[in-house]
Design a protein around this motif. Structure first.
Motif, mmCIF file in Angstrom:
data_model
loop_
_atom_site.group_PDB
_atom_site.id
_atom_site.type_symbol
_atom_site.label_atom_id
_atom_site.label_comp_id
_atom_site.label_asym_id
_atom_site.label_seq_id
_atom_site.Cartn_x
_atom_site.Cartn_y
_atom_site.Cartn_z
ATOM 1 N N MET A 51 -47.890 86.587 -15.534
ATOM 2 C CA MET A 51 -48.662 85.709 -16.408
ATOM 3 C C MET A 51 -49.968 85.261 -15.765
ATOM 4 N N ARG A 52 -49.974 85.046 -14.460
ATOM 5 C CA ARG A 52 -51.204 84.587 -13.805
ATOM 6 C C ARG A 52 -52.309 85.633 -13.948
ATOM 7 N N SER A 53 -51.957 86.896 -13.796
ATOM 8 C CA SER A 53 -52.987 87.933 -13.863
ATOM 9 C C SER A 53 -53.506 88.129 -15.279
ATOM 10 N N ILE A 54 -52.612 88.102 -16.280
ATOM 11 C CA ILE A 54 -53.078 88.412 -17.633
ATOM 12 C C ILE A 54 -53.777 87.223 -18.280
ATOM 13 N N THR A 55 -53.561 85.993 -17.765
ATOM 14 C CA THR A 55 -54.251 84.843 -18.354
ATOM 15 C C THR A 55 -55.762 85.005 -18.233
ATOM 16 N N PHE A 56 -56.236 85.323 -17.050
ATOM 17 C CA PHE A 56 -57.667 85.513 -16.840
ATOM 18 C C PHE A 56 -58.176 86.690 -17.663
ATOM 19 N N ALA A 57 -57.414 87.791 -17.686
ATOM 20 C CA ALA A 57 -57.837 88.977 -18.432
ATOM 21 C C ALA A 57 -57.912 88.688 -19.926
ATOM 22 N N GLN A 58 -56.931 87.965 -20.460
ATOM 23 C CA GLN A 58 -56.917 87.697 -21.898
ATOM 24 C C GLN A 58 -58.034 86.756 -22.311
ATOM 25 N N ALA A 59 -58.388 85.810 -21.450
ATOM 26 C CA ALA A 59 -59.500 84.919 -21.766
ATOM 27 C C ALA A 59 -60.796 85.714 -21.877
ATOM 28 N N ILE A 60 -61.011 86.646 -20.955
ATOM 29 C CA ILE A 60 -62.203 87.500 -21.019
ATOM 30 C C ILE A 60 -62.145 88.385 -22.255
ATOM 31 N N GLN A 61 -60.955 88.913 -22.560
ATOM 32 C CA GLN A 61 -60.813 89.813 -23.701
ATOM 33 C C GLN A 61 -61.090 89.106 -25.023
ATOM 34 N N PHE A 62 -60.782 87.803 -25.108
ATOM 35 C CA PHE A 62 -61.130 87.089 -26.340
ATOM 36 C C PHE A 62 -62.628 87.150 -26.595
ATOM 37 N N TRP A 63 -63.416 86.874 -25.565
ATOM 38 C CA TRP A 63 -64.870 86.859 -25.752
ATOM 39 C C TRP A 63 -65.418 88.255 -25.979
ATOM 40 N N ILE A 64 -64.770 89.278 -25.405
ATOM 41 C CA ILE A 64 -65.167 90.653 -25.715
ATOM 42 C C ILE A 64 -64.954 90.927 -27.198
ATOM 43 N N LYS A 65 -63.803 90.524 -27.716
ATOM 44 C CA LYS A 65 -63.504 90.751 -29.131
ATOM 45 C C LYS A 65 -64.466 89.986 -30.031
ATOM 46 N N PHE A 66 -64.741 88.752 -29.661
ATOM 47 C CA PHE A 66 -65.615 87.926 -30.490
ATOM 48 C C PHE A 66 -67.025 88.525 -30.552
ATOM 49 N N VAL A 67 -67.579 88.879 -29.394
ATOM 50 C CA VAL A 67 -68.921 89.462 -29.349
ATOM 51 C C VAL A 67 -68.937 90.831 -30.026
ATOM 52 N N ALA A 68 -67.836 91.596 -29.883
ATOM 53 C CA ALA A 68 -67.774 92.937 -30.458
ATOM 54 C C ALA A 68 -67.789 92.920 -31.975
ATOM 55 N N LEU A 69 -67.430 91.807 -32.602
ATOM 56 C CA LEU A 69 -67.549 91.685 -34.052
ATOM 57 C C LEU A 69 -68.768 90.872 -34.469
ATOM 58 N N LEU A 70 -69.160 89.903 -33.634
ATOM 59 C CA LEU A 70 -70.290 89.039 -33.998
ATOM 60 C C LEU A 70 -71.598 89.832 -34.106
ATOM 61 N N ILE A 71 -71.899 90.636 -33.094
ATOM 62 C CA ILE A 71 -73.157 91.382 -33.100
ATOM 63 C C ILE A 71 -73.216 92.371 -34.267
ATOM 64 N N PRO A 72 -72.185 93.207 -34.480
ATOM 65 C CA PRO A 72 -72.241 94.093 -35.654
ATOM 66 C C PRO A 72 -72.352 93.336 -36.974
#
Length: 572
Positions: free
Chosen positions: A170-191
């Motif tokens: 859980m410690r490792s994926i918490t940081f990864a998932q937080a970054i992945q949220f912003w990747i997803k958000f930007v990946a839809l916001l810009i288009p």
């Protein structure tokens, strides 16, 4: 190397690097299961957003809006509203329970290993049911963007998640998932912003049936029945209604059978045929409440609302996140931030699905509406700009698959790992972590195998079935376990068994295509409106009939669940 390959590799490397960082800091069992209960609300909220916004949210919502219009808006609304119920009913008490997983909570509250095992089995079933569409979505993404074989996307997701999860839990994926949220958000916001600018200079409002916006060749992979709302002349190469054709053919309004390997060439302003399982509505009906064309739309909408809103609190990979907060107050803050993040995110697939209805209506011919956000940028923009915008969307989609499957893998592996070592508190630390890592392999291998054999249904539809199973089992257990001191182990077991059996039967009927037409099909396709009340009723009635089985420590545990925690020194 294509732009889509580059973005997929970048997202995968980020996830693996985060797992490696987690390995350096994961020293205890608490690190693997709940990140030592030291995650701040902002990080945890972003991680929940990354985990919760799955293939159904990133791809499925836009696809449903393209196909069903106004009525599909209940999906993003309920995905977000479910957190309001979670905040009001279970977030803080669940954190105070001191449990690592839902089965832990069941045993602490009811003092029953049998209920714990039943809860563990349900965690695994719901987790696998939720993972299958994520892996199918990965396959759809790579096959759409890179023409990769169907088995590759899911396998790549499993390998990356396995490395990240087994490295640091859980410690490792918490940081990864937080970054992945912003990747997803930007990946839809810009288009979304770019394509809105393109749309307002290109099109007007239409009221009829969807028509092609340019020449597009649509391959039909397997024999398919389609409907045409009007008589139309289309260019077809292959077979129509059992006869070979090669060129323009006039198709009368009604149903037609297209053979496997057939290609349909749509020219500008051609009316698009619609695969039989989707409605062939006009734009006017598409924008009208209860005008989606599905059977018994009012019943279906009410049942969807109930299942998704109540199912949110029963999703194991979401609930485990509230054990990672410092205290109950931080759990409530986390939930509030999650609601804000989800509300902002779900505006984006709604916009893209609406644009998809106009610019990629040919997806209605194959039924591959989940590919809406993947194909829209290149279709509207073209050229290098369209390619790179499509690659950005592909990166966001892969971030969605990786983040959700990571959380599900931790939840399922946690339960399977406990089954391997028995009493986790007494087992040696090295054995506990080794069992967790072995269980993570099993947690990913089975849904991957199932994803290869599952026919492509709408991703959001399949995920909604997982919500319904959670609403019919864990929702009654949590609500009554937290707020009713007369719940017994017999009542909890009976309620989960009945609710789980009914909802899983309905889900399997839908997944296998065995659900009948008319009202029976509607009842099986959206079962929450009857499975949830039945589960609550059985749990209450059996508990009242077995009042002598109320745990002796029930009152003490209830006080513990509802007594505010003292702030942790140095906490946030």
């Amino acid at each position: 190397m294509s732009a889509a390959v580059v973005t997929v590799l970048v997202v995968s490397v980020v996830t693996i690097v985060a797992g490696a960082l987690g390995l350096r800091r994961a020293r205890t069992t608490g690190d693997f299961y709940v990140a030592s209960r030291a995650v701040t609300p902002r990080w945890n909220a972003a991680a929940i957003g990354g985990e919760y916004l799955s293939a159904a949210s990133f791809l499925g919502v836009a696809g449903l809006i393209l196909a069903y219009g106004y009525d599909a808006l209940w999906y993003p609304v309920c995905y977000t509203a479910g957190y309001l119920i979670l905040l009001a009913v279970v977030a803080a008490p669940l954190r105070r329970s001191g449990a690592y997983t839902l089965p832990d909570f069941a045993q602490i509250r009811l003092e029953s290993t049998t209920v714990r095992r039943a809860a563990g089995a349900l965690v695994v079933i719901i987790g696998w049911l939720y993972m299958v569409p994520q892996l199918a979505g990965a396959s759809l993404t790579l096959s759409t963007q890179l023409e990769a074989p169907g088995w590759l996307g899911g396998l790549l997701v499993c390998l990356v998640v396995l490395i990240a999860v087994t490295a640091g839990g859980m410690r490792s994926i918490t940081f990864a998932q937080a970054i992945q949220f912003w990747i997803k958000f930007v990946a839809l916001l810009i288009p979304a912003l770019v394509l809105i600018g393109v749309w307002q200079h290109r099109t007007t409002v239409y009221t009829g049936h969807p028509t092609a916006q340019g020449t597009v060749v649509v391959p039909i992979a397997q024999e398919t029945t389609v409907r045409l709302p009007v008589t139309e002349t289309l260019t077809v190469r292959g077979s129509v209604d059992g006869r070979p054709v090669d060129g323009p053919v006039e198709l009368a309004a009604g149903s037609h059978r297209l053979g496997a390997g057939t290609t349909v060439t749509l020219h500008r302003d051609d009316t698009v045929p619609v695969v039989a399982r989707l409605p062939d509505t006009t734009f006017t009906s598409w924008l009208t409440p209860l005008g989606s064309g599905i059977p018994h739309p009012l019943y279906a909408s009410l049942s969807l609302i109930l299942g998704v809103c109540l199912g949110t609190m029963g999703l194991p990979h979401v609930l485990v996140r509230f054990y990672t907060n410092t205290d109950g107050r931080d759990s409530r803050r986390t939930t509030f931030v999650v609601i804000v993040l989800l509300s902002a995110f779900y505006l984006l697939p709604t916009v893209l699905g609406t644009l998809g209805r106009r610019f990629v209506p040919d997806l209605l011919l194959t039924g591959e509406t989940d590919a809406t956000v993947l194909t829209l940028p290149e279709r509207m923009l073209g050229g290098p700009a369209g390619v790179w915008l499509g690659a950005l969307v592909t990166a966001g989609a892969f971030a969605a698959f990786l983040s959700t499957v990571s959380g599900l893998a931790v939840s399922v592996a946690g339960v399977l790992g406990q089954g391997l070592v028995g009493d986790r508190l007494r087992a040696p630390r090295r054995l506990r972590i080794r069992s967790f890592r072995l269980s993570a392999i099993l947690a990913l291998a089975i849904p991957y195998g199932l994803s290869l054999r599952t026919e492509r249904l709408g991703l959001a539809v399949v995920v909604a079935l997982a919500f319904t199973v959670a609403a019919s089992t864990f929702c009654p257990l949590l609500v009554l376990g937290i707020w009713w001191d007369r719940l017994t182990d017999a009542g909890a077991l009976a309620g989960m068994a009945v609710g789980g059996t009914l909802s899983l039967t309905a889900a399997l009927a839908t997944l296998t295509g065995e659900d009948p037409a008319g009202w029976p099909g509607a009842v099986l396709g959206q079962p929450a409106v009857w499975t949830v009340p039945i589960s609550f009723a059985v749990m209450i009635l059996v508990s009242l009939a077995s009042a002598d089985r109320v745990p002796a420590a029930a009152r003490r545990i209830m006080i513990r669940l509802h007594t505010p925690e003292a702030p942790v020194p140095g906490g946030h």
